[in-house]
Enzyme design. Structure first.
Site, PDB file in Angstrom:
ATOM      1  N   THR A 138       0.873  -1.179   0.000  1.00  0.00           N
ATOM      2  CA  THR A 138       0.000   0.000   0.000  1.00  0.00           C
ATOM      3  C   THR A 138       0.910   1.229   0.000  1.00  0.00           C
ATOM      4  O   THR A 138       2.117   1.109   0.206  1.00  0.00           O
ATOM      5  CB  THR A 138      -0.901   0.040   1.253  1.00  0.00           C
ATOM      6  N   ALA A 184       3.153  -1.180   4.738  1.00  0.00           N
ATOM      7  CA  ALA A 184       2.404  -0.015   5.234  1.00  0.00           C
ATOM      8  C   ALA A 184       3.401   1.133   5.351  1.00  0.00           C
ATOM      9  O   ALA A 184       4.436   0.991   6.016  1.00  0.00           O
ATOM     10  CB  ALA A 184       1.782  -0.333   6.584  1.00  0.00           C
ATOM     11  N   VAL A 202       7.391  -2.285   7.102  1.00  0.00           N
ATOM     12  CA  VAL A 202       7.317  -0.822   7.169  1.00  0.00           C
ATOM     13  C   VAL A 202       7.944  -0.236   5.897  1.00  0.00           C
ATOM     14  O   VAL A 202       9.098  -0.501   5.573  1.00  0.00           O
ATOM     15  CB  VAL A 202       8.027  -0.294   8.427  1.00  0.00           C
ATOM     16  N   LYS A 203       7.133   0.564   5.201  1.00  0.00           N
ATOM     17  CA  LYS A 203       7.589   1.155   3.945  1.00  0.00           C
ATOM     18  C   LYS A 203       8.150   2.550   4.240  1.00  0.00           C
ATOM     19  O   LYS A 203       7.498   3.374   4.893  1.00  0.00           O
ATOM     20  CB  LYS A 203       6.401   1.240   2.994  1.00  0.00           C
ATOM     21  N   VAL A 204       9.357   2.770   3.737  1.00  0.00           N
ATOM     22  CA  VAL A 204      10.105   3.986   4.054  1.00  0.00           C
ATOM     23  C   VAL A 204      10.597   4.599   2.748  1.00  0.00           C
ATOM     24  O   VAL A 204      11.083   3.874   1.875  1.00  0.00           O
ATOM     25  CB  VAL A 204      11.322   3.589   4.940  1.00  0.00           C
TER      26      VAL A 204
END
Ligand code: E4P
Length: 217
Positions: free
Chosen positions: A27, A56, A82-84
């Site tokens: 996402t 996310a 965790v998307k960074v």
């Protein structure tokens, strides 16, 4: 090759996940906004549907705040990644997440040196944006091949997640170039099942079978 669905639409995900062919979900803030729903609720539902990695994305731009947001997102479910963003601050956070054992997907990657830095920071996934590079006048798929060569040269464990996929040819190109995964929009994913000659051939087989008057069961 793992196939992820690029969506925050839970009903669309449920439908495609029923095929057993969806290995994970990505996402981003745009997709969450499009869903019109609270992010934590959507991510929790997605994690209930799919056992594989669910990305996310943090909204902060400074590493300390990214770490705080990422820890909160990672607490939603064990399969949250965790998307960074691929910025200097993002890679500082990525390094710390790796130390803490939190999985990361470093996103908005548009060059091989960026991907090298992400791997050195300990990213679990790197997301090169193929379609947006094509839109920019470059050949997005060349970036996947470059990253594959670099990661293989140095045995980096970071998985290459081909992103910004726009069509079946992108999926083929990513697979040939050695991407570990591709994240695919639902309409493109649904189209992967289809070919006009499959439909035409099946119509013919069914018509000929009917002529035999036989039944298998
Ligand atoms: C997924 O991780 C990316 O955010 C997504 O693939 C971007 O796709 P787009 O370029 O079609 O927005």
């Amino acid at each position: 090759m793992q196939l992820f669905l690029d969506t925050a639409d839970v009903s669309v995900l449920r439908d495609l996940a029923a095929t057993g062919l969806v290995d994970g979900v990505t996402t981003n803030p745009t997709l969450i906004a499009k869903s019109g729903r609270p992010m934590f609720e959507v991510i929790a539902e997605i994690c209930d549907i799919v056992e594989g990695p669910v990305s996310a994305e943090v909204a902060a731009t400074e590493s300390k705040a990214m770490l705080a947001e990422g820890r909160k997102l990672a607490a939603i479910a064990t399969n949250v990644v965790v998307k960074v963003p691929l910025t200097r601050e993002g890679l500082i956070a990525t390094r710390e997440f790796a130390i803490e054992g939190i999985q990361t997907n470093v996103t908005l990657c548009f060059s091989a040196p960026q991907a090298l830095l992400a791997a050195k920071a300990g990213a679990s996934y790197i997301s090169p944006f193929v379609g947006r590079l094509d839109d920019y006048g470059a050949v997005g798929m060349e970036l996947i091949a470059e990253i594959r060569a670099i990661y293989d040269n140095y045995d980096f464990d970071t998985e290459i997640l081909a992103a910004s996929i726009r069509n079946g040819a992108h999926v083929t190109g990513a697979a040939i170039a050695g991407a570990d995964c591709a994240t695919i929009p639902p309409d493109v994913f649904a189209a992967l099942f289809k070919h006009p000659l499959t439909e035409k051939g099946l119509d013919q087989f069914l018509a000929d079978w009917a002529k035999t008057g036989q039944s298998i069961l």
